[in-house]
Design a protein around this motif. Structure first.
Motif, PDB file in Angstrom:
ATOM      1  N   TRP B 130      78.931  -3.245  88.602  1.00  0.00           N
ATOM      2  CA  TRP B 130      79.216  -3.490  87.192  1.00  0.00           C
ATOM      3  C   TRP B 130      78.270  -4.564  86.657  1.00  0.00           C
ATOM      4  O   TRP B 130      77.642  -4.417  85.610  1.00  0.00           O
ATOM      5  CB  TRP B 130      80.691  -3.915  87.055  1.00  0.00           C
ATOM      6  N   PHE B 131      78.151  -5.647  87.429  1.00  0.00           N
ATOM      7  CA  PHE B 131      77.247  -6.731  87.044  1.00  0.00           C
ATOM      8  C   PHE B 131      75.843  -6.201  86.776  1.00  0.00           C
ATOM      9  O   PHE B 131      75.201  -6.581  85.800  1.00  0.00           O
ATOM     10  CB  PHE B 131      77.207  -7.786  88.165  1.00  0.00           C
ATOM     11  N   THR B 133      74.851  -3.361  85.750  1.00  0.00           N
ATOM     12  CA  THR B 133      74.722  -2.647  84.463  1.00  0.00           C
ATOM     13  C   THR B 133      74.759  -3.632  83.293  1.00  0.00           C
ATOM     14  O   THR B 133      74.151  -3.385  82.251  1.00  0.00           O
ATOM     15  CB  THR B 133      75.833  -1.596  84.262  1.00  0.00           C
ATOM     16  N   LEU B 134      75.456  -4.751  83.491  1.00  0.00           N
ATOM     17  CA  LEU B 134      75.545  -5.729  82.413  1.00  0.00           C
ATOM     18  C   LEU B 134      74.272  -6.565  82.306  1.00  0.00           C
ATOM     19  O   LEU B 134      73.948  -7.101  81.241  1.00  0.00           O
ATOM     20  CB  LEU B 134      76.756  -6.635  82.634  1.00  0.00           C
ATOM     21  N   LEU B 135      73.563  -6.654  83.414  1.00  0.00           N
ATOM     22  CA  LEU B 135      72.258  -7.298  83.403  1.00  0.00           C
ATOM     23  C   LEU B 135      71.323  -6.518  82.479  1.00  0.00           C
ATOM     24  O   LEU B 135      70.579  -7.095  81.684  1.00  0.00           O
ATOM     25  CB  LEU B 135      71.724  -7.285  84.832  1.00  0.00           C
TER      26      LEU B 135
END
Lengths: 252, 252
Positions: B130-131, B133-135
């Motif tokens: 998830w992280f 993709t948020l990057l």
DNA sequence: CGATACGTTGATCCATTTCAAGATTGGTGG
DNA sequence: CCACCAATCTTGAAATGGATCAACGTATCG
């Protein structure tokens, strides 16, 4: 508007994948809320670089995500009711931008600890939360596109079309326009232009009968004209009938 | 470069949260790969609107994410090795843009079914995915900022600083520059300008000794000058020492 | 050798910025 | 209720950045 059973989280993913959410998941989400608050003046919910330990659901009103560079402010996102405005802070821990309310707003908070439990125990709800953060990313991409290909009037039209459609998706539509508490300077910071030029653009579009913007109210005589001005195609909002699909997410 | 034990996924989150990944998680990730492929010419990995059932890890080379509008193409993202280039497709199901390789590349595939298992059974790895993709979303926001505040030369400088830093984070740095197989027209589509104007900008920056771009090679005589030209602050890349923090993600 | 993609250049026009100043509005306290 | 202040909106003129159209040079490759 918001379902009676879910007064704080009833708009979350409405118009997108809310139909894929089980009643139990909706209950869990609503019960995760650890408090809510109203603001009538601009209020900073989170500041760039802060270590944050809760995320914020926007219940009513609008929130801006912005980055201040010296004397200039750049708006990178506009959030509408039902948006989990800094859910990405759950995975990022520190935000790369400020989160600020604008106009009268109501927000609700969720502790990251509660979100961690969801990730541990509720994979399907986790995927829905993940989806909602990726929806924001898709909107970011469309803003990049908008900046790359449109002049100031097109960018403004695109922004207004997008916001209007997003409001409609959560049931806050209005046939002839919508309320938006942004000043001309705010709109300029969102469209990457100056307040002076935004003023001229707004006036030009007013006389051309494309859109009338005054005192926080957007009035649109002919939606088709506005959408053509902004070269707007709502597919990226993953609303019904667009890229967001019927049933793929229903089972997990 | 890529760890011997993880020839395909060894660069994933390198320089970011890879230290938070347990050996077991790294193993799981590597074993999730269901195949890999090399391309020497541009190749479309996924097309806007396609229903996709696997995601793609970029192992070597570069990938562009772009949206074609009539005769014009708009690049909304540039991916470097170690990027899970369309992991967001796992939650979105359909992409709002095309995914295309550029230059010689190597990619590896992961079935969404395998990702669904991870979400079900491995919450910590899920958060790392998830992280990542948020990057990408944070990088999108910085591109929006870049478009909002910088002229064409600043945008180009910013793009080059970002790409250089991202390559360094995964261990592909180079002291005096880096390889980037983009034509002037590609750079123009990325910076939201025309090929003609990009050409003039590139020449101007060459004579000013800010950066030399030719035949797929970026040479930078003085990095500080380039970073000042692009008003570049790498915090948003969540590399060591910036917003990405030490230990918050280590336990979950 | 010719095809094709890529890079270079000039001239002109339009969009946008910048600086500077004035008008309007809404809110506040006396 | 009025006077005043601050924020917002409006307008003009001059300077600049970038788009557009059109043409030409220059690789590279089969």
């Amino acid at each position: 508007m918001a379902n009676q059973d879910y007064p704080l989280t009833g708009l979350f993913l409405k118009g997108r994948l809310r139909h894929a959410m089980t009643p139990r998941e909706a209950d869990v989400l609503e019960r995760m809320i650890c408090g809510s608050e109203r603001f009538s003046r601009p209020h900073v919910i989170a500041r760039r670089g802060d270590l944050i330990e809760r995320s914020t659901m926007l219940v009513e009103g609008f929130v801006l995500r912005c980055i201040n560079e010296g004397s200039r402010r750049h708006i990178v996102s506009l959030q509408v009711p039902g948006d989990f405005v800094d859910l990405h802070g759950f995975a990022l821990k520190r935000l790369d931008h400020d989160v600020v309310t604008i106009g009268p707003t109501k927000v609700a908070y969720v502790e990251h600890e509660a979100l961690a439990k969801v990730v541990r125990d509720l994979p399907h709800l986790t995927r829905l939360l993940w989806f909602s953060t990726l929806l924001d990313a898709a909107i970011h991409r469309e803003w990049i596109m908008s900046m790359e290909r449109l002049a100031a009037d097109g960018r403004l039209a695109h922004l207004l079309c997008e916001t209007w459609r997003r409001l409609e998706l959560v049931g806050l539509g209005d046939r002839h326009g919508f309320g938006l508490p942004l000043t001309q300077a705010d709109l300029a910071d969102t469209c990457g232009t100056t307040a002076v030029h935004m003023n001229r653009i707004i006036r030009k579009m007013r006389t051309q009968n494309i859109v009338d913007i005054r005192s926080g109210r957007i009035s649109v005589p002919d939606r088709g004209v506005l959408e053509r001005t902004g070269d707007f195609d709502p597919a990226y909002l993953y609303g019904p009938g667009s890229l967001a699909v019927g049933r793929e997410m229903d089972q997990s």
